[in-house]
Design a protein around this motif. Sequence first.
Motif, short mmCIF file in Angstrom:
data_model
loop_
_atom_site.label_atom_id
_atom_site.label_comp_id
_atom_site.label_asym_id
_atom_site.label_seq_id
_atom_site.Cartn_x
_atom_site.Cartn_y
_atom_site.Cartn_z
N ARG A 42 -12.34 2.91 10.61
CA ARG A 42 -11.23 2.36 9.62
C ARG A 42 -9.75 2.99 9.67
N SER A 43 -9.36 2.11 9.59
CA SER A 43 -7.49 2.19 9.55
C SER A 43 -7.06 2.46 8.05
N ALA A 44 -5.87 2.97 8.00
CA ALA A 44 -5.08 2.94 6.60
C ALA A 44 -3.93 3.54 6.73
N ASP A 45 -2.85 2.65 6.25
CA ASP A 45 -1.51 3.15 6.29
C ASP A 45 -1.09 4.15 5.12
N CYS A 46 -0.59 4.58 5.02
CA CYS A 46 -0.24 6.33 3.94
C CYS A 46 0.94 6.35 3.87
N VAL A 47 1.41 7.31 3.21
CA VAL A 47 2.34 7.38 2.65
C VAL A 47 2.50 9.29 2.63
N ASP B 258 -1.24 0.92 -10.12
CA ASP B 258 -0.37 1.03 -10.68
C ASP B 258 0.65 2.25 -10.60
N GLY B 259 2.03 1.69 -9.70
CA GLY B 259 3.38 2.07 -9.24
C GLY B 259 2.99 3.54 -9.44
N GLU B 260 2.22 3.99 -9.36
CA GLU B 260 1.68 5.93 -8.88
C GLU B 260 1.33 6.04 -7.83
N LEU B 261 2.18 7.30 -6.86
CA LEU B 261 1.41 7.73 -5.64
C LEU B 261 0.59 8.90 -5.80
N VAL C 232 6.06 6.47 6.60
CA VAL C 232 4.39 5.88 6.67
C VAL C 232 3.60 5.69 8.00
N VAL C 233 2.31 6.50 7.65
CA VAL C 233 1.66 7.21 9.09
C VAL C 233 0.13 6.13 8.78
N GLU C 234 -0.55 5.77 9.79
CA GLU C 234 -1.41 5.56 10.04
C GLU C 234 -2.26 5.81 10.25
N VAL C 235 -3.67 6.36 9.91
CA VAL C 235 -4.85 7.12 10.05
C VAL C 235 -6.20 6.20 9.93
N PRO D 205 6.85 2.35 1.93
CA PRO D 205 6.09 2.90 1.43
C PRO D 205 5.57 2.45 0.32
N GLU D 206 6.42 1.25 -0.87
CA GLU D 206 5.14 1.45 -1.93
C GLU D 206 4.59 0.23 -1.56
N SER D 207 4.36 -0.71 0.05
CA SER D 207 3.52 -1.13 -0.15
C SER D 207 2.40 -0.77 0.49
N CYS D 208 1.84 1.02 0.82
CA CYS D 208 0.60 0.68 0.21
C CYS D 208 -0.32 1.51 -0.21
N GLY D 209 -0.79 0.52 -0.74
CA GLY D 209 -1.82 0.27 -1.99
C GLY D 209 -3.50 0.64 -1.46
N TYR D 210 -3.73 0.69 -2.72
CA TYR D 210 -5.41 0.88 -2.24
C TYR D 210 -6.00 -0.21 -1.93
N GLU D 211 -5.12 -1.35 -2.45
CA GLU D 211 -6.48 -2.88 -1.89
C GLU D 211 -6.38 -2.88 -0.40
N GLN D 212 -5.72 -2.66 0.29
CA GLN D 212 -5.68 -2.30 1.61
C GLN D 212 -7.19 -1.59 2.14
N LEU D 213 -7.28 -0.72 1.55
CA LEU D 213 -9.33 -0.42 1.84
C LEU D 213 -10.01 -1.03 2.08
#
Length: 346
Positions: free
Chosen positions: A208-213, A236-239, A294-297, A322-330
Amino acid sequence: MDLPVMPPVTPMLAKAAAKIPNDPGASAWSHEPKWDGFRAIIFRDGDEVVIGSRGGKDLGRYFPELVEAAREELPDRVVVDGEIGVQAVFDGVRRLSWDALSIRIHPAKSRVDMLAEQTPAMFIGFDALATRDKDLTKEPFSVRREALLEAIPGAGRCRVSRVTTDADLAQNWFSEFEGAGLDGVVSKRLDGLYVPGKREMIKVKHKRSADCVVIGYRVHKSGTGLGSMLLGLYADGELRMVGGAGAFSDAKRIELQKLLEPMRLDPDNVAEGEPSRWKEKGSAQWIPIRPELVVEVGYDQMEGPRFRHTVQFVRWRPDRDPESCGYEQLEVPLTYDLFDVLEGQD
């Protein structure tokens, strides 16, 4: 020890494929879940037990409970191939835990004994190399499978992996069993022999792939260039740190350090984080940077809130905030209890 197959033996390996084999007209395939643990071959000759790793080292000192289980549960003379795993409970469901397994490799006997009680391992057998005085490596897998079921008939600390010749069912397993911490599907030809060290099996793994900060980095052990890139996701707003990307070429390591070093939050200090269990003391230190890139991994699966293994750098994503990179994409796998995978052995 005097067995028809003697240690060390390099286990038969698998080559990666994009799909589960189901070739019309070809010899039949046997499919099984891919257990993501420590590959191990157990040799038992009476009270003598050797648990050989993929590299030929004896893992018995780290898993004394499996040495005892081999003496109690296996035939007097046997050689079986399989995987060592440790279970943990995530959200009420039993799964294989890579973290719990990793910490079992420790130099101190006192800690090994403590962990053997606190996080006991299991052995999941999927092949038989010898029983009694018979070398099975020249026998087809169909014969070896029957010998394996005879060698591990119970539901103790030693178990047997389930198999199917139905490629469609194996494809269902590929999706369903990930929730139990499994890593994909492995396929073997029913008429195939056991060939040590050769990639005669087929493996299909989750990718799979994900966009991470990018939140920081570690300097390479040589002291030059970037060793690993530390990654985070917002919740929840926390990195929150989710893992790291590594395995860069020498040129790429230097390029990345030049890119990230000017972004250091504090040029004079480093942060302390979770140390790598596979590296020397001091590997917990890392350098925080401004969370702007932001990097795609590429990754295989999650364990709790973190990537289960080191992930692979794919590409930069300058188009992502960066703020758009959350767990919901996983992609969240179905929850599937580990012992439901071990069908008929409870």
